[in-house]
Design a protein around this motif. Sequence first.
Motif, PDB file in Angstrom:
ATOM      1  N   GLU A   1      10.151   0.441   8.159  1.00 40.52           N
ATOM      2  CA  GLU A   1       8.981  -0.820   7.930  1.00 40.52           C
ATOM      3  C   GLU A   1       9.496  -1.838   7.111  1.00 40.52           C
ATOM      4  O   GLU A   1       9.825  -3.105   6.803  1.00 40.52           O
ATOM      5  CB  GLU A   1       7.438   0.052   7.994  1.00 40.52           C
ATOM      6  CG  GLU A   1       7.024   0.613   8.669  1.00 40.52           C
ATOM      7  CD  GLU A   1       6.911  -0.875   9.928  1.00 40.52           C
ATOM      8  OE1 GLU A   1       7.092  -1.831  10.389  1.00 40.52           O
ATOM      9  OE2 GLU A   1       7.112  -0.144  11.596  1.00 40.52           O
TER      10      GLU A   1
ATOM     11  N   LEU B   1       2.711   2.985   4.208  1.00 44.23           N
ATOM     12  CA  LEU B   1       2.995   2.823   5.276  1.00 44.23           C
ATOM     13  C   LEU B   1       1.677   1.855   6.516  1.00 44.23           C
ATOM     14  O   LEU B   1       2.088   1.038   6.723  1.00 44.23           O
ATOM     15  CB  LEU B   1       2.886   4.200   6.294  1.00 44.23           C
ATOM     16  CG  LEU B   1       3.569   3.970   7.999  1.00 44.23           C
ATOM     17  CD1 LEU B   1       4.916   3.221   7.971  1.00 44.23           C
ATOM     18  CD2 LEU B   1       3.222   5.452   8.907  1.00 44.23           C
TER      19      LEU B   1
ATOM     20  N   GLN C   1       2.886  -1.924   7.665  1.00 41.91           N
ATOM     21  CA  GLN C   1       2.667  -2.689   9.281  1.00 41.91           C
ATOM     22  C   GLN C   1       2.302  -3.444   8.746  1.00 41.91           C
ATOM     23  O   GLN C   1       2.181  -4.108   9.865  1.00 41.91           O
ATOM     24  CB  GLN C   1       2.464  -1.038   9.906  1.00 41.91           C
ATOM     25  CG  GLN C   1       3.059  -0.089   9.726  1.00 41.91           C
ATOM     26  CD  GLN C   1       2.634   1.034  10.280  1.00 41.91           C
ATOM     27  OE1 GLN C   1       1.615   1.346  10.606  1.00 41.91           O
ATOM     28  NE2 GLN C   1       3.041   2.305  11.193  1.00 41.91           N
TER      29      GLN C   1
ATOM     30  N   GLN D   1       9.327   6.254   8.440  1.00 34.92           N
ATOM     31  CA  GLN D   1       8.994   5.461   8.921  1.00 34.92           C
ATOM     32  C   GLN D   1       8.049   4.426   7.718  1.00 34.92           C
ATOM     33  O   GLN D   1       8.777   3.392   7.828  1.00 34.92           O
ATOM     34  CB  GLN D   1       7.004   5.992   9.168  1.00 34.92           C
ATOM     35  CG  GLN D   1       7.983   6.693  10.221  1.00 34.92           C
ATOM     36  CD  GLN D   1       7.898   6.075  11.430  1.00 34.92           C
ATOM     37  OE1 GLN D   1       7.923   4.737  11.590  1.00 34.92           O
ATOM     38  NE2 GLN D   1       9.138   6.654  12.473  1.00 34.92           N
TER      39      GLN D   1
END
Length: 412
Positions: free
Chosen positions: A71, A27, A31, A67
């Motif tokens: 992304e 993650l 990001q 999540q």
Amino acid sequence: MPSTDVDAAAALLIQLKDDNFGSDTTLGTLQKLKIYGRNFLVTNYIFKSSEETAIIQKYAKKNKSLQIRLEALRILANALLLRPTLRNLFQDADAIAVDYLDCTVEEEFVASRILFLATAENLTISFSIVQYARAKIEQHAQNYTHRSSTAVQETCKLLFNCLIRSSEGLLDQERLAGNVLTILSQLASTLESPASNLISCLVKLSAVNTGPYIDKLLAILENALQTEEFKKESVILPLLIVIYRTYNEAPESDVLQAVKQKILPTGEERKKPLGTAVSVSGGLLRLVTDPAFPTCRELAYQLFWDSSDQDARKFIHNIGLGYAVGYLVNHGIAVPQDIVENVKDETKYNPVTGQQIDEETHKLSDMTDEEKEREAERLFVLFERLNKNGFIKVENPIRTAVESGRFQELKE
């Protein structure tokens, strides 16, 4: 752009290719890459082919966490936006359409944007993408909330692509249009997105009865004509097309009456020269004289003409000769010779301005000498133009007044 940013983004892409990290690390890596990818130079360098987008696409699969999926989708959307050449190389559009038939509105927002960009330049669109767009519109029709607005906006943009490039998109138009209208009916009466996007889709859905929604469409038009940010031809034109089509195709007399009641000037509006009121009729009359609205101008005129039963005398009575003459001249329709000659007829309306004559006389007494002179000059030019075009042959009342000595030029 420092080369270190390009190098850092390229290194992140290599890490993601290995996919040997835990969810938190993955993650964080996505990001960081998303932030770098907002810059055109970085995106242009690291996303050179479908091979690079395929690396990100595997993180958009439904077996990843929400999540991580979001992304990955955002990175793909930015890449397709900033590097248009990727759109024809992007090979995962069908997979996204299938995977995200059932998803959150946050996912739909990004997935629909990706599919919109991926189909923007395609001559054909696959059935799975069309099915995705139609399914999403139906889901929103059944359960629309304000939180869904941005997702609907992006899905409508995709649906528009489907309607113009896919025969499957036009199947069962009645059901699809019904879903579009159901969503539209739940929105505020403005042209803010997604209302404008929904209306654009309606333009491409010809086999649909929009009659029951005419009051909603007219309320949106009234707001648009009074809101500066919506006063652009590209924004208002689709709405006018739908309203005009509704008027001409609606068999119901109440629909025809609703349109006439909204776009024709009221007695209250006639206390001032037509085109000055804050209303649908006033807004449309101002629009027909605005050179920034050439196509809307013709549609607006056509609405006035049809609402006047395609009768020149009624047409002039409804909007005044000053506005009507342009349409009549351009379409080779003769102006009744007695229209201007009989100014003080039983209707008590000035045929040129459409204003009530008793109100006009009252206002004249309140005008300054300079205002009277400007008005006289305006009317002089109008009558001279009408006579020159040959559509009416009457004595110019301003010229007559000057020659008889009843009109004197103001002194400096």
